[in-house]
Design an enzyme around this catalytic site. Structure first.
Site, PDB file in Angstrom:
ATOM      1  N   LYS A  53       0.836  -1.204   0.000  1.00 11.28           N
ATOM      2  CA  LYS A  53       0.000   0.000   0.000  1.00 11.28           C
ATOM      3  C   LYS A  53       0.871   1.255   0.000  1.00 11.28           C
ATOM      4  O   LYS A  53       0.596   2.222  -0.717  1.00 11.28           O
ATOM      5  CB  LYS A  53      -0.931  -0.007   1.220  1.00 11.28           C
ATOM      6  N   GLN A  97      -4.387  -1.558   9.823  1.00 11.50           N
ATOM      7  CA  GLN A  97      -4.321  -2.888   9.214  1.00 11.50           C
ATOM      8  C   GLN A  97      -4.931  -3.918  10.159  1.00 11.50           C
ATOM      9  O   GLN A  97      -4.573  -4.006  11.330  1.00 11.50           O
ATOM     10  CB  GLN A  97      -2.849  -3.235   8.888  1.00 11.50           C
ATOM     11  N   ASP A 120     -11.007   3.146   4.348  1.00 12.04           N
ATOM     12  CA  ASP A 120     -11.316   1.713   4.240  1.00 12.04           C
ATOM     13  C   ASP A 120     -12.830   1.483   4.234  1.00 12.04           C
ATOM     14  O   ASP A 120     -13.296   0.389   3.904  1.00 12.04           O
ATOM     15  CB  ASP A 120     -10.726   0.965   5.453  1.00 12.04           C
TER      16      ASP A 120
HETATM   17  N1  GUN Z   1      -6.947  -6.745   6.384  1.00 11.63           N
HETATM   18  C1  GUN Z   1      -7.345  -7.497   5.344  1.00 11.63           C
HETATM   19  N2  GUN Z   1      -7.898  -6.722   4.388  1.00 11.63           N
HETATM   20  C2  GUN Z   1      -7.856  -5.465   4.847  1.00 11.63           C
HETATM   21  C3  GUN Z   1      -8.281  -4.217   4.311  1.00 11.63           C
HETATM   22  O1  GUN Z   1      -8.827  -4.094   3.213  1.00 11.63           O
HETATM   23  N3  GUN Z   1      -8.063  -3.138   5.095  1.00 11.63           N
HETATM   24  C4  GUN Z   1      -7.463  -3.237   6.310  1.00 11.63           C
HETATM   25  N4  GUN Z   1      -7.309  -2.124   7.002  1.00 11.63           N
HETATM   26  N5  GUN Z   1      -7.075  -4.360   6.837  1.00 11.63           N
HETATM   27  C5  GUN Z   1      -7.258  -5.480   6.097  1.00 11.63           C
END
Ligand code: GUN
Length: 293
Positions: A53, A97, A120
């Site tokens: 990311k 995350q 998100d």
């Molecule tokens: N863990 C697995 N997928 C995601 C996601 O799309 N966003 C976040 N913040 N954590 C994750």
């Protein structure tokens, strides 16, 4: 191979190219879209997602700030960092995350994120807005999946979409979005309580596997010509690889590709789309902040 390959890497790149001029326009106003990332602990999969990311942000000329906390950090310390991000005007998007370490309430941490920076789309405010069709940040993986379905060329109106999995991050929001009037699919959600999974999946024009179970979907569970979207990212042991593992999805790709009409690979399908929709939301958030300034 009968199925058309849905190349998420290429589609993601196309969307990112479209974001470039928007980032430049913000730069002309002295603004750099900023994504703040919080990683708690050192789970290897989470570390690699966060790294990907941050790399994607840098490539687009966006800023990312990363904070790491040890796995032992408690809920209060995590929420303190979220509040700092909320109050920082150079931060337009906040990403915590997931999963968080055992004993930490994800719900409480997510609720602490300011909805205006919730790129998100996980906060109750944004989830609620999504359900009632109000403007909001759409969650990145479901949003990316919708774009891939669109790219497959399949007609969604009146189609039967079967979602296998009911997580808060993917299955639940995806079911909501597929049933929206603009998509107009008839949606079935399958989960661990579903009695005969194959009976449902075989009736799917659009089949989305997001259960987190390696190669759950076999060829005889797929309707010929269906659009198959594989959200799974599972590490399975493979001693023939130097790393000792390989990535597989929730779909048995090699067999299902001969039955499906279109299919996403793992990796290179949904994953790059998720990251791109995160960049998309962060740029959008920065534009809204610029509009308020
Ligand atoms: N863990 C697995 N997928 C995601 C996601 O799309 N966003 C976040 N913040 N954590 C994750």
């Amino acid at each position: 191979m009968a199925a058309k390959l849905l190349d998420g890497k290429r589609l993601a790149e196309e969307i990112r190219v479209g974001l470039g001029p928007r980032v430049l326009a913000l730069a002309e106003r002295g603004m750099v879209p900023g994504l703040a990332v919080l990683l708690v602990g050192d789970d290897p999969a989470s570390v690699s997602y966060v790294t990907a990311k941050e790399k994607a942000c840098a490539e687009l000329g966006m800023r990312s700030v990363e904070r790491r906390l040890p796995a032992e950090a408690g809920e209060a310390a995590i929420i303190e960092v979220v509040r700092e991000f909320n109050d920082d005007p150079s931060v337009h998007g906040i990403l915590i995350q997931l999963p968080l370490p055992k004993g930490v309430s994800e719900a409480k941490v997510v609720e602490a994120i300011s909805p205006e920076k919730d790129v998100d789309g996980f906060t109750p405010v944004n989830v609620g807005r999504m359900v009632i069709g109000e403007p909001c940040f759409l969650p990145c993986t479901p949003h990316g999946v919708l774009k891939l379905i669109e790219a497959s060329g399949i007609r969604t109106a009146g189609a039967h979409a079967v979602v296998v999995g009911r997580s808060n991050i993917v299955g639940k929001p995806l079911a909501t979005l597929l049933a929206r009037k603009s998509v107009n699919a008839t949606v079935t959600v399958c989960h661990t309580g579903t009695r005969d999974l194959a009976e449902h999946t075989r009736r799917a024009d659009i089949l989305i596997a997001c259960a987190g179970t390696p190669e759950l979907i076999k060829a005889d569970m797929v309707k010929p010509g269906a659009c198959v979207i594989d959200v799974g990212v599972n590490r399975v042991d493979d001693q023939s690889r130097a790393k000792g593992w390989r990535l597989v999805g929730d779909v048995e790709f090699d067999a299902v590709k001969d039955v499906a009409g279109s299919i996403t690979p793992v990796p290179g399908g949904v994953g790059p789309m998720t990251i791109t929709m995160l960049l998309f939301n962060t740029v959008e958030s920065a534009e809204r902040a610029a509009g308020r300034a």
